[in-house]
Design a protein around this motif. Structure first.
Motif, PDB file in Angstrom:
ATOM      1  N   GLY A   7       8.055 -15.335  -4.453  1.00 24.12           N
ATOM      2  CA  GLY A   7       7.262 -14.604  -5.270  1.00 24.12           C
ATOM      3  C   GLY A   7       5.856 -15.152  -5.050  1.00 24.12           C
ATOM      4  N   SER A   8       5.748 -15.787  -3.816  1.00 19.78           N
ATOM      5  CA  SER A   8       4.597 -16.425  -3.684  1.00 19.78           C
ATOM      6  C   SER A   8       3.856 -16.518  -2.250  1.00 19.78           C
ATOM      7  N   VAL A   9       2.610 -16.168  -1.950  1.00 21.08           N
ATOM      8  CA  VAL A   9       2.384 -15.926  -0.620  1.00 21.08           C
ATOM      9  C   VAL A   9       2.121 -17.304  -0.068  1.00 21.08           C
ATOM     10  N   THR A  10       1.814 -18.415  -0.909  1.00 26.18           N
ATOM     11  CA  THR A  10       1.595 -19.764  -0.494  1.00 26.18           C
ATOM     12  C   THR A  10       2.823 -20.414  -0.196  1.00 26.18           C
ATOM     13  N   ALA A  11       3.916 -20.163  -0.940  1.00 25.42           N
ATOM     14  CA  ALA A  11       5.322 -20.642  -0.532  1.00 25.42           C
ATOM     15  C   ALA A  11       5.988 -20.019   0.521  1.00 25.42           C
ATOM     16  N   ALA A  12       5.541 -18.961   0.855  1.00 22.51           N
ATOM     17  CA  ALA A  12       6.076 -18.331   2.132  1.00 22.51           C
ATOM     18  C   ALA A  12       5.317 -18.913   3.121  1.00 22.51           C
ATOM     19  N   ALA A  13       4.270 -19.022   3.025  1.00 32.34           N
ATOM     20  CA  ALA A  13       3.380 -19.566   4.076  1.00 32.34           C
ATOM     21  C   ALA A  13       3.827 -20.963   4.607  1.00 32.34           C
ATOM     22  N   ASN A  14       4.194 -21.759   3.630  1.00 29.10           N
ATOM     23  CA  ASN A  14       4.663 -23.173   3.748  1.00 29.10           C
ATOM     24  C   ASN A  14       6.048 -22.858   4.552  1.00 29.10           C
ATOM     25  N   GLY A  38       3.666   2.866   5.093  1.00 31.27           N
ATOM     26  CA  GLY A  38       2.963   3.750   4.123  1.00 31.27           C
ATOM     27  C   GLY A  38       3.466   3.675   2.969  1.00 31.27           C
ATOM     28  N   VAL A  39       3.917   2.227   2.461  1.00 26.38           N
ATOM     29  CA  VAL A  39       4.378   2.119   1.128  1.00 26.38           C
ATOM     30  C   VAL A  39       3.868   0.730   0.616  1.00 26.38           C
ATOM     31  N   ALA A  40       3.476   0.758  -0.569  1.00 27.13           N
ATOM     32  CA  ALA A  40       2.816  -0.554  -1.191  1.00 27.13           C
ATOM     33  C   ALA A  40       4.228  -1.329  -1.515  1.00 27.13           C
ATOM     34  N   LEU A  41       4.385  -2.485  -1.209  1.00 30.84           N
ATOM     35  CA  LEU A  41       5.453  -3.314  -1.396  1.00 30.84           C
ATOM     36  C   LEU A  41       5.352  -4.291  -2.331  1.00 30.84           C
ATOM     37  N   PHE A  42       3.851  -4.684  -2.614  1.00 32.88           N
ATOM     38  CA  PHE A  42       3.650  -5.703  -3.616  1.00 32.88           C
ATOM     39  C   PHE A  42       2.528  -5.160  -4.692  1.00 32.88           C
ATOM     40  N   LEU A  43       2.596  -5.533  -5.863  1.00 32.69           N
ATOM     41  CA  LEU A  43       1.532  -5.356  -6.863  1.00 32.69           C
ATOM     42  C   LEU A  43       0.769  -6.594  -6.780  1.00 32.69           C
ATOM     43  N   ARG A  44      -0.700  -6.674  -6.469  1.00 33.94           N
ATOM     44  CA  ARG A  44      -1.542  -7.734  -6.364  1.00 33.94           C
ATOM     45  C   ARG A  44      -2.185  -7.984  -7.828  1.00 33.94           C
ATOM     46  N   GLU A  45      -2.090  -9.187  -8.434  1.00 35.66           N
ATOM     47  CA  GLU A  45      -2.644  -9.496  -9.753  1.00 35.66           C
ATOM     48  C   GLU A  45      -3.247 -10.685  -9.376  1.00 35.66           C
ATOM     49  N   ARG A  46      -4.669 -11.034  -9.444  1.00 37.52           N
ATOM     50  CA  ARG A  46      -5.384 -11.757  -9.408  1.00 37.52           C
ATOM     51  C   ARG A  46      -4.895 -12.676  -8.095  1.00 37.52           C
ATOM     52  N   GLN A  47      -4.224 -13.896  -8.577  1.00 38.34           N
ATOM     53  CA  GLN A  47      -3.822 -14.911  -7.319  1.00 38.34           C
ATOM     54  C   GLN A  47      -2.187 -14.703  -7.370  1.00 38.34           C
ATOM     55  N   THR A  48      -1.577 -13.751  -7.993  1.00 40.37           N
ATOM     56  CA  THR A  48      -0.143 -13.824  -7.644  1.00 40.37           C
ATOM     57  C   THR A  48       0.280 -12.179  -6.988  1.00 40.37           C
ATOM     58  N   ILE A  49       1.640 -12.193  -6.942  1.00 35.89           N
ATOM     59  CA  ILE A  49       1.929 -11.103  -6.088  1.00 35.89           C
ATOM     60  C   ILE A  49       3.434 -10.713  -6.883  1.00 35.89           C
ATOM     61  N   ARG A  50       3.581  -9.282  -7.195  1.00 32.62           N
ATOM     62  CA  ARG A  50       4.779  -8.822  -7.737  1.00 32.62           C
ATOM     63  C   ARG A  50       5.391  -7.692  -6.941  1.00 32.62           C
ATOM     64  N   ASP A  86      11.190  -4.088  -4.098  1.00 34.08           N
ATOM     65  CA  ASP A  86      12.278  -4.850  -4.837  1.00 34.08           C
ATOM     66  C   ASP A  86      13.654  -4.292  -3.653  1.00 34.08           C
ATOM     67  N   GLY A  87      13.827  -3.011  -3.814  1.00 33.83           N
ATOM     68  CA  GLY A  87      14.843  -2.363  -3.005  1.00 33.83           C
ATOM     69  C   GLY A  87      14.886  -2.559  -1.505  1.00 33.83           C
ATOM     70  N   TYR A  88      13.563  -2.535  -0.994  1.00 33.22           N
ATOM     71  CA  TYR A  88      13.405  -2.898   0.363  1.00 33.22           C
ATOM     72  C   TYR A  88      13.738  -4.171   0.695  1.00 33.22           C
ATOM     73  N   ALA A  89      13.246  -5.241  -0.317  1.00 35.13           N
ATOM     74  CA  ALA A  89      13.608  -6.858  -0.187  1.00 35.13           C
ATOM     75  C   ALA A  89      15.084  -7.026   0.212  1.00 35.13           C
ATOM     76  N   ARG A  90      15.860  -6.325  -0.660  1.00 34.95           N
ATOM     77  CA  ARG A  90      17.290  -6.524  -0.755  1.00 34.95           C
ATOM     78  C   ARG A  90      18.052  -6.117   0.771  1.00 34.95           C
ATOM     79  N   GLU A  91      17.573  -5.030   1.136  1.00 33.72           N
ATOM     80  CA  GLU A  91      17.963  -4.573   2.247  1.00 33.72           C
ATOM     81  C   GLU A  91      17.570  -5.405   3.626  1.00 33.72           C
ATOM     82  N   VAL A  92      16.452  -5.653   3.526  1.00 33.33           N
ATOM     83  CA  VAL A  92      15.862  -6.648   4.695  1.00 33.33           C
ATOM     84  C   VAL A  92      16.466  -8.203   4.723  1.00 33.33           C
ATOM     85  N   ARG A  93      16.609  -8.608   3.416  1.00 36.70           N
ATOM     86  CA  ARG A  93      17.340  -9.865   3.339  1.00 36.70           C
ATOM     87  C   ARG A  93      18.699  -9.877   3.996  1.00 36.70           C
TER      88      ARG A  93
END
Length: 312
Positions: free
Chosen positions: A24-31, A52-64, A70-77
């Motif tokens: 749930g964090s670009v910073t944590a993913a980068a680390n 051609g699909v938005a995977l995250f909603l950007r809200e200030r300094q957070t992502i959701r 969410d469905g794509y993340a489960r398949e990719v994982r």
């Protein structure tokens, strides 16, 4: 055949997306990936552009994650997990095939594990990984090649090879049998009975098969065969146990048939596997071996029943 290249994002893009989705964090993913935040953000943006699909909603300094993300993340994982598992198997066993086999706990502990060495000796270089599973699963979304299945001959999406019938018998310690003066099936009504919670009606079926009228049946409840076997051996009660899984106790005299009764079969064992994996060499070799091993066991039991004895 693989789908068009545009539907196959690079591993680096998928890894960045999966890490960001999980943390749930670009910073944590980068680390985690040893990259900069901007590099991870660029990879996620590149993946979204490719799909051609938005995977995250950007809200200030957070992502959701979006709903689609969410469905794509489960398949990719799951896909990344399967790739990692395959790579680990290859590294651990580069010269031979690997069989990932789902087993039932008591069957695996009592029957398969003591014998699996014979299979490995006959097939140098092959590796068998044993994973406990209690219920059928979808082979399409798992890394397992096959499974030992007990019950009705049904497993959606899988081919089944019959292994054997399961016969159960009422068993107890010799001291327990003498203490309760067990001679006929009807005598079992007066003895403490041991029950398995996954087979709650086993004793009811046994009494019905032996044409014995009964009221409610009570006794100790167990969630594993192995603990019920130990309890029966310790003289705590009589248990309905698969004959082929308590051969050691019967031969050593730790358990004896509580009474002579009608033979009762409770289900069948099958080897389940995806139809398209039927010719996978480690699976084909194991399938042939386990059928031969069961045949050896049946010959051994017949010899004991006739008063003879052959090697294990």
């Amino acid at each position: 055949m693989l789908p068009p290249r545009r539907f196959l994002p690079s591993f680096s893009l998928l890894s960045a997306f999966e890490a960001a989705a999980r943390t749930g964090s670009v910073t944590a993913a980068a680390n985690e990936l040893g990259l900069t935040q901007s590099a991870v953000s660029r990879q996620i943006s590149a993946l979204e552009k490719q799909l051609g699909v938005a995977l995250f909603l950007r809200e200030r300094q957070t992502i959701r994650l979006t709903l689609a993300g969410d469905g794509y993340a489960r398949e990719v994982r799951e896909a990344l997990r399967r790739i990692s598992h395959a790579s680990l198997n290859l590294r651990a066993n580069p010269s031979g095939g690997t069989l990932n086999l789902a087993i039932l706990p008591f069957f695996g502990t009592r029957w398969l594990t003591p014998r699996i060495g014979r299979f490995l000796d006959a097939h140098p270089g092959m590796v068998v990984n044993l994973i406990t599973r209690l219920e059928p699963f979808d082979f399409r979304f798992d890394t397992l090649d096959a499974a030992i299945h007990f019950g009705a001959a049904r497993w959606p999406g899988a081919a089944l090879t019959f292994l054997m019938d399961e016969e159960v018998l009422p068993a107890c310690s010799p001291e327990f049998k003498a203490r309760h003066n067990l001679q006929t099936p009807a005598d079992m009504l007066q003895a403490p009975l041991l029950h398995l919670n996954t087979r709650p009606d086993a004793w009811e079926l046994w009494f019905s098969k032996n044409r014995i009228v009964f009221d409610g049946l009570h006794g100790m409840l167990f969630d594993q065969f192995i603990t019920m076997v130990e309890a029966a051996t310790a003289g705590l009660g009589a248990a309905l146990l698969p004959r082929f899984l308590i051969g050691r106790e019967l031969e050593q005299g730790l358990l004896v048939p509580a009474v002579d009764a009608e033979r009762m079969e409770t289900g069948q064992y099958h080897l389940a596997y995806p139809p398209d994996r039927a010719t996978y060499p480690p699976l084909a070799a194991f399938r042939e071996w386990i059928i031969q091993e069961i045949h050896r066991q049946e010959i051994h039991h017949d010899a004991l029943a006739n008063g003879g004895r052959i090697g294990q």
